[in-house]
Scaffold this motif. Structure first.
Motif, PDB file in Angstrom:
ATOM      1  N   MET A  72       0.689  -1.274   0.127  1.00 52.92           N
ATOM      2  CA  MET A  72      -0.036  -0.142   0.002  1.00 52.92           C
ATOM      3  C   MET A  72       1.594   0.820  -0.178  1.00 52.92           C
ATOM      4  N   SER A  73       0.729   2.029  -0.477  1.00 55.22           N
ATOM      5  CA  SER A  73       1.203   3.679  -0.863  1.00 55.22           C
ATOM      6  C   SER A  73       1.442   4.119   0.754  1.00 55.22           C
ATOM      7  N   LYS A  74       1.702   5.186   0.969  1.00 57.25           N
ATOM      8  CA  LYS A  74       1.716   6.437   1.642  1.00 57.25           C
ATOM      9  C   LYS A  74       0.343   7.180   1.826  1.00 57.25           C
ATOM     10  N   LYS A  75       0.108   8.047   0.288  1.00 56.96           N
ATOM     11  CA  LYS A  75      -1.019   8.258   0.310  1.00 56.96           C
ATOM     12  C   LYS A  75      -2.466   7.390   0.676  1.00 56.96           C
ATOM     13  N   ALA A  76      -2.496   5.971   0.248  1.00 62.25           N
ATOM     14  CA  ALA A  76      -3.354   5.055   0.214  1.00 62.25           C
ATOM     15  C   ALA A  76      -3.569   4.965   1.236  1.00 62.25           C
ATOM     16  N   GLU A  77      -2.723   4.844   2.654  1.00 64.52           N
ATOM     17  CA  GLU A  77      -2.707   4.777   4.049  1.00 64.52           C
ATOM     18  C   GLU A  77      -3.452   5.820   4.376  1.00 64.52           C
ATOM     19  N   TYR A  78      -3.020   7.119   4.034  1.00 63.02           N
ATOM     20  CA  TYR A  78      -3.880   8.633   4.569  1.00 63.02           C
ATOM     21  C   TYR A  78      -4.586   8.418   4.385  1.00 63.02           C
ATOM     22  N   GLU A  79      -4.989   7.901   2.771  1.00 63.41           N
ATOM     23  CA  GLU A  79      -6.971   7.896   2.788  1.00 63.41           C
ATOM     24  C   GLU A  79      -8.240   7.326   3.409  1.00 63.41           C
ATOM     25  N   LYS A  80      -7.243   5.915   3.553  1.00 60.25           N
ATOM     26  CA  LYS A  80      -7.597   5.002   4.721  1.00 60.25           C
ATOM     27  C   LYS A  80      -8.171   5.680   5.898  1.00 60.25           C
TER      28      LYS A  80
ATOM     29  N   ASN B 146       4.171   6.875   9.523  1.00 60.36           N
ATOM     30  CA  ASN B 146       4.620   5.759  10.301  1.00 60.36           C
ATOM     31  C   ASN B 146       4.552   4.894   9.893  1.00 60.36           C
ATOM     32  N   TYR B 147       3.235   4.557   8.493  1.00 59.02           N
ATOM     33  CA  TYR B 147       3.342   3.637   7.444  1.00 59.02           C
ATOM     34  C   TYR B 147       4.682   3.343   7.238  1.00 59.02           C
ATOM     35  N   VAL B 148       5.304   4.590   6.504  1.00 58.57           N
ATOM     36  CA  VAL B 148       6.923   4.760   5.621  1.00 58.57           C
ATOM     37  C   VAL B 148       8.155   4.361   6.057  1.00 58.57           C
ATOM     38  N   LEU B 149       7.818   4.765   8.104  1.00 58.31           N
ATOM     39  CA  LEU B 149       9.501   4.336   8.528  1.00 58.31           C
ATOM     40  C   LEU B 149       8.893   3.124   9.125  1.00 58.31           C
ATOM     41  N   LYS B 150       7.930   2.476   9.273  1.00 55.97           N
ATOM     42  CA  LYS B 150       7.590   1.187  10.109  1.00 55.97           C
ATOM     43  C   LYS B 150       8.160  -0.068   8.829  1.00 55.97           C
ATOM     44  N   GLU B 151       8.078   0.306   7.133  1.00 59.46           N
ATOM     45  CA  GLU B 151       8.535  -0.291   6.443  1.00 59.46           C
ATOM     46  C   GLU B 151       9.968  -0.107   6.815  1.00 59.46           C
ATOM     47  N   THR B 152      10.763   0.494   6.696  1.00 53.39           N
ATOM     48  CA  THR B 152      12.031   0.860   6.718  1.00 53.39           C
ATOM     49  C   THR B 152      12.672   0.082   7.932  1.00 53.39           C
ATOM     50  N   LEU B 153      11.836   0.382   8.862  1.00 47.82           N
ATOM     51  CA  LEU B 153      12.256   0.445   9.978  1.00 47.82           C
ATOM     52  C   LEU B 153      12.502  -1.577  10.246  1.00 47.82           C
ATOM     53  N   SER B 154      11.338  -2.375   9.648  1.00 46.69           N
ATOM     54  CA  SER B 154      11.211  -3.592   9.355  1.00 46.69           C
ATOM     55  C   SER B 154      12.877  -4.147   9.002  1.00 46.69           C
ATOM     56  N   LYS B 155      13.573  -3.188   8.017  1.00 45.72           N
ATOM     57  CA  LYS B 155      15.067  -3.563   7.429  1.00 45.72           C
ATOM     58  C   LYS B 155      15.674  -3.184   8.013  1.00 45.72           C
ATOM     59  N   THR B 156      15.759  -2.475   8.452  1.00 43.69           N
ATOM     60  CA  THR B 156      16.818  -1.888   9.331  1.00 43.69           C
ATOM     61  C   THR B 156      16.832  -2.063  10.842  1.00 43.69           C
TER      62      THR B 156
ATOM     63  N   GLU C 101      17.953   7.481  12.866  1.00 41.51           N
ATOM     64  CA  GLU C 101      17.469   9.165  12.693  1.00 41.51           C
ATOM     65  C   GLU C 101      15.478   8.263  12.590  1.00 41.51           C
ATOM     66  N   ALA C 102      15.044   7.618  11.922  1.00 45.91           N
ATOM     67  CA  ALA C 102      13.991   6.931  11.179  1.00 45.91           C
ATOM     68  C   ALA C 102      13.365   6.134  12.956  1.00 45.91           C
ATOM     69  N   SER C 103      13.589   5.634  13.308  1.00 49.85           N
ATOM     70  CA  SER C 103      13.609   5.475  14.696  1.00 49.85           C
ATOM     71  C   SER C 103      13.209   6.748  15.977  1.00 49.85           C
TER      72      SER C 103
ATOM     73  N   LYS D 166       8.367   9.967  17.621  1.00 49.70           N
ATOM     74  CA  LYS D 166       8.196  11.359  18.127  1.00 49.70           C
ATOM     75  C   LYS D 166       6.329  10.800  17.280  1.00 49.70           C
ATOM     76  N   ASN D 167       6.311  11.159  15.735  1.00 48.58           N
ATOM     77  CA  ASN D 167       5.074  10.391  15.089  1.00 48.58           C
ATOM     78  C   ASN D 167       3.954   9.013  16.128  1.00 48.58           C
ATOM     79  N   VAL D 168       4.756   8.846  16.942  1.00 48.90           N
ATOM     80  CA  VAL D 168       3.494   7.437  17.384  1.00 48.90           C
ATOM     81  C   VAL D 168       3.263   8.253  18.770  1.00 48.90           C
ATOM     82  N   ASN D 169       3.255   9.322  18.907  1.00 47.73           N
ATOM     83  CA  ASN D 169       3.467  10.354  20.538  1.00 47.73           C
ATOM     84  C   ASN D 169       2.758  10.789  19.924  1.00 47.73           C
TER      85      ASN D 169
END
Length: 108
Positions: free
Chosen positions: A1-9, A43-53, A70-72, A77-80
């Motif tokens: 899913m794209s960031k835009k799709a996640e936003y709209e959802k 956070n959807y995008v960051l979470k995908e990155t963090l799942s790899k790194t 840095e992404a973490s 911050k975003n979660v809070n």
């Protein structure tokens, strides 16, 4: 899913939740709903990155040497921020429900 799709959802979900709230309150929280959807999409995008790194970079030879990614930091911050917004939105919903119950109690 794209960031835009996640936003709209997320925005659609929040809009549906606030469907039965009176118009003035719905307009009041409109920006908060958009901000919540934005943070959820980011956070959807960051979470995908963090799942790899991972959230912490660990030195391969010296395990005691660690450095947060840095992404973490941004993810946390975003979660809070998202949690604060959701709590605020929930407060508006609860107040709306209490007011509805008060109106119904007149007929008992």
């Amino acid at each position: 899913m794209s960031k835009k799709a996640e936003y709209e959802k997320e925005l659609a979900k929040l809009s549906e939740i606030f469907t039965d709230v009176e118009e003035s309150k719905r307009k009041l929280v409109e920006g908060l709903c958009e901000d919540a959807a934005f943070l959820k999409a980011e956070n959807y995008v960051l979470k995908e990155t963090l799942s790899k790194t991972g959230m912490v970079k660990i030195h391969p030879e010296h395990l005691e040497l660690q450095k947060p990614i840095e992404a973490s930091k941004q993810y946390l911050k975003n979660v809070n921020s998202y949690a604060v917004i959701v709590k605020t939105l929930n407060g508006v919903l609860n107040k709306n429900m209490i007011e509805d119950e008060d109106e119904l109690s007149e007929f008992e």
